[in-house]
Design an enzyme around this catalytic site. Structure first.
Site, PDB file in Angstrom:
ATOM      1  CE1 TYR A  77      -3.596   2.629   0.519  1.00 50.00           C
ATOM      2  CE2 TYR A  77      -2.006   3.574   2.053  1.00 50.00           C
ATOM      3  CZ  TYR A  77      -3.155   3.690   1.288  1.00 50.00           C
ATOM      4  OH  TYR A  77      -3.848   4.875   1.281  1.00 50.00           O
ATOM      5  CG  ASP A  89       5.772   3.865   1.356  1.00 50.32           C
ATOM      6  OD1 ASP A  89       5.917   4.516   2.403  1.00 50.32           O
ATOM      7  OD2 ASP A  89       4.672   3.750   0.781  1.00 50.32           O
ATOM      8  CE  LYS A 128       0.782   6.049   7.465  1.00 54.29           C
ATOM      9  NZ  LYS A 128      -0.608   6.322   7.745  1.00 54.29           N
TER      10      LYS A 128
HETATM   11  N1  PMP Z   1       2.622   4.659   2.200  1.00 53.89           N
HETATM   12  C1  PMP Z   1       2.348   3.911   3.279  1.00 53.89           C
HETATM   13  C2  PMP Z   1       3.206   2.722   3.580  1.00 53.89           C
HETATM   14  C3  PMP Z   1       1.277   4.242   4.108  1.00 53.89           C
HETATM   15  O1  PMP Z   1       0.998   3.480   5.179  1.00 53.89           O
HETATM   16  C4  PMP Z   1       0.502   5.391   3.799  1.00 53.89           C
HETATM   17  C5  PMP Z   1      -0.661   5.818   4.675  1.00 53.89           C
HETATM   18  N2  PMP Z   1      -1.413   4.827   5.213  1.00 53.89           N
HETATM   19  C6  PMP Z   1       0.826   6.139   2.671  1.00 53.89           C
HETATM   20  C7  PMP Z   1       1.900   5.752   1.904  1.00 53.89           C
HETATM   21  C8  PMP Z   1       0.048   7.369   2.308  1.00 53.89           C
HETATM   22  O2  PMP Z   1       0.258   8.379   3.222  1.00 53.89           O
HETATM   23  P1  PMP Z   1      -0.817   9.552   3.418  1.00 53.89           P
HETATM   24  O3  PMP Z   1      -2.047   8.911   3.992  1.00 53.89           O
HETATM   25  O4  PMP Z   1      -0.156  10.511   4.354  1.00 53.89           O
HETATM   26  O5  PMP Z   1      -1.073  10.144   2.076  1.00 53.89           O
END
Ligand code: PMP
Length: 426
Positions: free
Chosen positions: A147, A248, A277
């Site tokens: 994700y 990521d 985050k």
């Molecule tokens: N990459 C990962 C691994 C995530 O867990 C998330 C958010 N859940 C995102 C990208 C996207 O981040 P955002 O919700 O701040 O756009």
């Protein structure tokens, strides 16, 4: 109708919530304040936060150090455009991130959300190969159960079978998906685990700009923990086939897995790294995409510039809070805290193993997961948790928690006991 009910009704009438219906929405819990590991509802109930506001609030809420950083910066300058202008909070934070992340990462692009930082990573990889005279290298290889966000570029890298983005399949660019890393975190390595990935790499490397994956922990795609050896093998294959590696670390960064960055488990360094985050301790919306000198030089060949520039790029308020949050983390015993949480999650959640509805129980760092055999009824389970005084938001078959690192043993036990009760009742 009193104020509290009016607010809840207006929310139902007008406000869109994540992944929720706007015409028949479930009643949201109104939070009026938060302090430490507790969220306070409009009804006056205190809920122990098991989610850290989706991985972000690692220090808990209303932290004096972060409050001071925000107040100090807001009195000087809350925002200024970043085109042609710089400021100390951005420079200080960038230098700090460069110092903390694996050494080859030298350049920092500040975005305003995790998804956008992934978009920027995609652009960096594509522009790098353009700069290097290989425009045909414009596809990506990733793994299933991944994700990476909800924007279009990021969605195209998410596992299509999780169904989160199925409405958009016809619009999304097609990339390559290897099987999810099959080797669990502490399992012994077998070369078969990387076969599928290796075959895709060998078949398509001439078209591949980069591999994109979440190191060690796949979050929203299944809360799966996989072997560092898988990551090492991926890195070796990327090097052998001249394909960039994007890590990521938006969810895993800043200690959540037990290492400062999950890549550290494998001792590897990506070409591009996305952070978000917990970057600001969950206070502000800020993300960062870090790149190596090699990537930035490639992009800059023949006068190339990275084509991205958000209005709120490097927001000074967010940068100042991020710097304070990282200092707070590094000056405290975060490693011990995360290890303590891991051990307590493992013992606290262990009774779930005995329940017939439970498929698996696992913990890594400050992340605990109870995987059920069938999907849970989100609204009903959420209510059960609130009734027990904890804030946990399951999805699909997963009941999981990633509490703030400051959580006490007593509060953690309260949290795990609630999870055990709920899992046992399903
Ligand atoms: N990459 C990962 C691994 C995530 O867990 C998330 C958010 N859940 C995102 C990208 C996207 O981040 P955002 O919700 O701040 O756009």
């Amino acid at each position: 109708m009193d104020r509290r009910h009016r607010l809840a009704q207006q929310d139902c009438d007008h406000v869109w919530h994540p992944y929720a219906s706007i015409v028949d929405p479930p009643l949201a819990t109104t939070i009026v304040s938060a302090d430490g590991v507790r969220l306070y509802t409009a009804e006056g109930q205190a809920l122990i936060d098991g989610m850290s506001s989706w991985w972000a609030a690692i220090h808990g809420y209303n932290h004096p150090v972060l409050n001071n950083a925000a107040h100090g910066q807001i009195d000087r300058m809350s925002h200024v455009m970043f085109g042609g202008i710089t400021h100390e909070p951005a420079v200080a934070l960038a230098s700090m991130l460069v110092d903390l992340t694996p050494e080859p990462l030298q350049k920092v692009f500040f975005a305003d959300s995790g998804s956008v930082s992934v978009e920027v990573a995609i652009k960096m990889a594509v522009q790098y190969w353009h700069g290097m005279g290989c425009p045909e290298k414009n596809r990506f290889l990733t793994v299933r159960s991944g994700y990476h966000g909800d924007t279009f570029g990021a969605m195209a890298l998410c596992d299509p079978v999780t169904g989160m983005h199925e409405h958009f399949t016809s619009v999304l660019q097609q990339h390559y998906f290897a099987e999810s890393p099959g080797c669990r975190f502490d399992e012994s390595w077998d070369d078969a685990y990387i076969q599928d990935f290796r075959q895709l790499m060998e078949a398509h490397h001439q078209q591949l700009a980069a591999v994109v994956l979440e190191p060690i922990v796949q979050g929203a795609g299944g809360m799966r923990f996989y072997s560092p050896e898988y990551l090492r093998q991926v890195k070796m294959l990327c090097e052998a086939h001249d394909v960039l590696l994007v890590a990521d670390e938006i969810a895993t960064g800043f200690g959540r897995t037990g290492e400062l960055f999950a890549c550290n488990y494998a001792g590897i360094s990506p070409d591009i790294m996305c952070l978000g985050k917990a970057l600001t301790g969950g206070y502000m919306t800020l993300a960062a995409t870090l790149a190596t000198d090699r990537v930035s030089r490639g992009i800059s060949k023949n006068g190339g510039v990275l084509m991205h520039g958000p209005t709120f790029m490097a927001n000074p308020l967010a940068c100042a809070v991020a710097e304070a949050s990282i200092r707070l983390l590094l000056n405290g015993p975060w490693r011990e805290s995360v290890h303590r949480i891991e051990q307590r999650l493992l013992s606290g959640l262990a009774p779930c193993r005995g329940f017939s509805g439970v498929a698996d129980v696992r913990a890594l760092g400050a992340i605990g997961v109870v995987e059920m055999k069938t999907p849970v009824d989100l609204a009903a389970v959420q209510k059960q948790f609130v009734n027990q005084g904890v804030w946990i938001r399951p999805f699909g078959k997963l009941i999981y928690t990633m509490p703030p690192y400051i959580i006490s043993d007593d509060d953690l036990d309260f949290l795990t006991r609630a999870i055990v009760r709920v899992a046992g009742s399903l």
